[in-house]
Motif scaffolding. Structure first.
Motif, short mmCIF file in Angstrom:
data_model
loop_
_atom_site.label_atom_id
_atom_site.label_comp_id
_atom_site.label_asym_id
_atom_site.label_seq_id
_atom_site.Cartn_x
_atom_site.Cartn_y
_atom_site.Cartn_z
N TYR A 153 0.85 -1.19 0.00
CA TYR A 153 0.00 0.00 0.00
C TYR A 153 0.88 1.24 0.00
N TYR A 154 0.24 2.38 -0.27
CA TYR A 154 0.91 3.67 -0.11
C TYR A 154 -0.12 4.63 0.46
N THR A 192 -1.85 8.39 0.41
CA THR A 192 -2.07 9.56 -0.42
C THR A 192 -1.74 10.81 0.39
N PRO A 193 -1.59 11.96 -0.27
CA PRO A 193 -1.34 13.20 0.48
C PRO A 193 -2.46 13.51 1.49
N GLU A 194 -3.66 12.99 1.22
CA GLU A 194 -4.78 13.21 2.14
C GLU A 194 -4.77 12.23 3.31
N TRP A 245 -5.06 8.76 2.95
CA TRP A 245 -5.76 7.50 2.65
C TRP A 245 -4.74 6.40 2.36
N LYS A 246 -5.03 5.19 2.80
CA LYS A 246 -4.21 4.02 2.50
C LYS A 246 -4.76 3.40 1.21
N VAL A 247 -3.93 3.29 0.17
CA VAL A 247 -4.35 2.75 -1.12
C VAL A 247 -3.58 1.46 -1.36
N ARG A 282 -8.65 1.23 -6.69
CA ARG A 282 -7.88 1.98 -7.69
C ARG A 282 -6.95 1.08 -8.50
#
Length: 59
Positions: A16-17, A19-21, A23-25, A43
């Motif tokens: 995972y990574y 986001t600047p906000e 969120w774990k994606v 995504r």
């Protein structure tokens, strides 16, 4: 205890990574490791699920 053992521990940048906000994606690699589609419209879904039509691509 966080409920994860060494075998299923998530690795940032691989599974995972963030986001600047914040969120774990989850990555495509994570989804393939999990082995099935969760039908959430992720995504990086490697299974091709389309949340808008609730379908998978025809083979």
């Amino acid at each position: 205890m966080d409920g994860q053992n060494e075998a299923n521990k998530l690795i940032e940048g691989e599974d995972y990574y963030l986001t600047p906000e914040g969120w774990k994606v989850f990555t495509e690699k994570f989804h393939l490791k999990r082995g099935h589609c969760c039908r959430s419209g992720c995504r990086h879904c490697p299974y091709g699920y389309d949340k808008n039509t609730n379908t998978f691509p025809k083979k």
